[in-house]
Scaffold this active site. Sequence first.
Site, PDB file in Angstrom:
ATOM      1  N   LYS A  45      68.202 173.008  19.984  1.00  0.00           N
ATOM      2  CA  LYS A  45      66.741 172.807  19.965  1.00  0.00           C
ATOM      3  C   LYS A  45      66.144 173.212  18.623  1.00  0.00           C
ATOM      4  O   LYS A  45      64.939 173.172  18.443  1.00  0.00           O
ATOM      5  CB  LYS A  45      66.078 173.649  21.070  1.00  0.00           C
ATOM      6  CG  LYS A  45      66.496 173.302  22.482  1.00  0.00           C
ATOM      7  CD  LYS A  45      65.588 174.101  23.423  1.00  0.00           C
ATOM      8  CE  LYS A  45      66.212 174.322  24.756  1.00  0.00           C
ATOM      9  NZ  LYS A  45      65.387 175.209  25.608  1.00  0.00           N
ATOM     10  N   LYS A  47      65.481 175.925  17.662  1.00  0.00           N
ATOM     11  CA  LYS A  47      64.464 176.957  17.924  1.00  0.00           C
ATOM     12  C   LYS A  47      65.072 178.318  17.598  1.00  0.00           C
ATOM     13  O   LYS A  47      66.170 178.639  18.052  1.00  0.00           O
ATOM     14  CB  LYS A  47      64.087 176.989  19.419  1.00  0.00           C
ATOM     15  CG  LYS A  47      63.052 175.998  19.886  1.00  0.00           C
ATOM     16  CD  LYS A  47      62.723 176.289  21.380  1.00  0.00           C
ATOM     17  CE  LYS A  47      61.661 175.367  21.924  1.00  0.00           C
ATOM     18  NZ  LYS A  47      61.343 175.645  23.356  1.00  0.00           N
TER      19      LYS A  47
END
Length: 129
Positions: A45, A47
């Site tokens: 992701k 992230k």
Amino acid sequence: MKRVITYGTFDLLHYGHINLLRRAKQYGDYLIVALSTDEFNWNEKQKKCYFSYEKRKQLLEAIRYVDLVIPEESWDQKSRDVKEYHVDTFVMGDDWEGKFDFLKEQCEVVYLPRTPEISTTQIKKDLNQ
Ligand code: C2G
């Protein structure tokens, strides 16, 4: 016992997440949260979490709606999880609308409206101002 599962990063836990978990629990008696690991977040992701997996797990386990927290390590574990944990209902926010309809062969699939005006990204932006 009706079992519900949901997936997410839940970093910088906020009331949008709590709204989702509260509503997800209303679909059954037992709510499993598959929590994205630090590696999954970074590799899949892009992230970078503020809180580590262990800290995010600790926070989720303190929420009254949550009964079990398991690791989310890959995009394709959902079908296996539904089987392994005898899940009746899969719940996600509607930013994922339609993305997990393949699970309909195994369980009920529910997409819930996101809570407006709150996101981890927005929190980080506001704090940087
Ligand atoms: N959410 C919400 N309202 C917000 C923010 C988030 O309802 N304002 C919901 C999301 O729709 C999701 C859950 O809270 O169902 C967790 O959000 P994230 O941690 O952002 O999850 P995400 O990164 O989308 O990961 O395999 C699925 C992924 O792991 C989902």
